[in-house]
Design an enzyme around this catalytic site. Structure first.
Site, mmCIF file in Angstrom:
data_model
loop_
_atom_site.group_PDB
_atom_site.id
_atom_site.type_symbol
_atom_site.label_atom_id
_atom_site.label_comp_id
_atom_site.label_asym_id
_atom_site.label_seq_id
_atom_site.Cartn_x
_atom_site.Cartn_y
_atom_site.Cartn_z
ATOM 1 N N ALA A 242 2.477 -2.167 -2.577
ATOM 2 C CA ALA A 242 2.760 -3.606 -2.747
ATOM 3 C C ALA A 242 4.020 -3.900 -3.558
ATOM 4 C CB ALA A 242 1.577 -4.346 -3.362
ATOM 5 N N ALA A 243 4.813 -2.889 -3.895
ATOM 6 C CA ALA A 243 6.051 -3.146 -4.636
ATOM 7 C C ALA A 243 6.990 -4.036 -3.819
ATOM 8 C CB ALA A 243 6.733 -1.838 -4.999
ATOM 9 N N GLY A 244 7.075 -3.765 -2.509
ATOM 10 C CA GLY A 244 7.913 -4.595 -1.650
ATOM 11 C C GLY A 244 7.405 -6.021 -1.559
ATOM 12 N N ASP A 245 6.088 -6.195 -1.587
ATOM 13 C CA ASP A 245 5.514 -7.540 -1.540
ATOM 14 C C ASP A 245 5.777 -8.285 -2.850
ATOM 15 O OD1 ASP A 245 4.548 -6.982 0.992
ATOM 16 O OD2 ASP A 245 2.623 -6.256 0.240
#
Length: 297
Positions: A242-245
């Protein structure tokens, strides 16, 4: 500073995560170490990220009529996301079955469920999009819906941020409505067809682009001549889920606040860096205070 109005149109899933010493082979049963059930889906994650980063966020999408749908709805609402316009479709919610071994390797099966039913936007949904500062979309719902949402935003003067994940080719009419494209290298290849894509090729199809480069940071460029490489914040990485989110949700908020986009990318990079310091998706999405602390430091 005025609170930006963010609409996220995207997917919502329930993630069923099993942890084990090794991944099972065909026909094999493996005893697991642990099991975690948590809401996910790129759309839901980005909506939560935007709300926690300080945006007034509305989520548009579809959940099932099952218990997973009830949980997804409750988690989004608890995070401060407006779910009053989320659809409920009779049947199952989207589900991701994820197996992870002790080395961090995983095997994932995604069943879209209700996400497939999120089609044909209503006038009310289009009105919400047109009244926002930023629309955020991804590619885990039907591409026709993403295109319809982007066109509604374009007609209403709403900025469109498309996170083109997962990787796939995009129709020209969708790209024509995108104001800011966020992609990693794999997703950039799917759009440009180039083995080593760079921002110049992406700027041939969209006016602004952020190319995320993992531990190497991010690269922002636009057709006005800006080209800024933003280094990653040095942090101890625990889990990149979820880093990209987190990055996309925070970027939408910073852009909606009127920040210079190069600075908005740096602020969003801080959000992504905070996220990787914790295990899991939902628990690791950072608050505004978390982002500001790393950004200012």
């Amino acid at each position: 500073m005025t609170t930006p109005r963010i609409v996220v149109a995207g997917s919502a899933n329930m993630d069923l995560v099993g942890l084990a010493a090794k991944l099972p082979g065909p026909g094999e049963t493996v005893l697991g170490d642990d099991f975690v059930m948590t809401p996910g889906g790129k759309g839901a994650n980005q909506a939560i990220a935007a709300a926690r980063a300080g945006g007034e966020c509305t989520f548009l999408g579809a959940i099932g009529s099952d218990s997973f749908g009830v949980t997804i709805n409750a988690r989004l609402a608890a995070a401060g996301v407006d779910v009053s316009s989320m659809r409920t479709s009779y049947g199952t919610s989207g589900v991701a079955v994820i197996m992870v071994d002790r080395a961090g390797e995983n095997s994932i099966l995604v069943s879209p469920g209700a996400n497939r039913t999120f089609v044909n936007l209503s006038d009310a949904e289009k009105s919400l999009i047109a009244g926002a500062d930023v629309l955020v979309c991804q590619q885990e719902i039907p591409v026709a819906t993403v295109t319809e949402a982007a066109r509604a935003a374009q007609a209403g003067g709403t900025s469109v941020l498309l996170n083109a994940a997962p990787a796939r080719a995009l129709p020209p009419d969708l790209l024509a409505a995108v104001d800011l494209l966020v992609v990693n290298e794999v997703e950039a290849r799917a759009i440009t067809g180039a083995h080593e894509p760079d921002v110049a090729e992406l700027l041939e199809v969209v006016p602004r682009v952020v190319l995320t480069l993992g531990g190497a940071g991010a690269w922002y460029a636009d057709r006005d001549g800006a080209s800024v490489k933003v280094p990653a914040f040095p942090v101890e990485v625990v889990d990149t889920t979820a880093a990209g989110d987190a990055f996309c949700g925070a970027l939408a908020v910073a852009w909606g606040e009127g920040r210079d986009l190069a600075d908005a990318v740096r602020w969003a990079s801080a959000a992504g860096a905070v996220c990787v310091r914790k295990l899991g998706a939902y628990p690791s999405l950072p608050t505004r205070a978390d982002i500001e602390a790393l950004y200012a430091g």
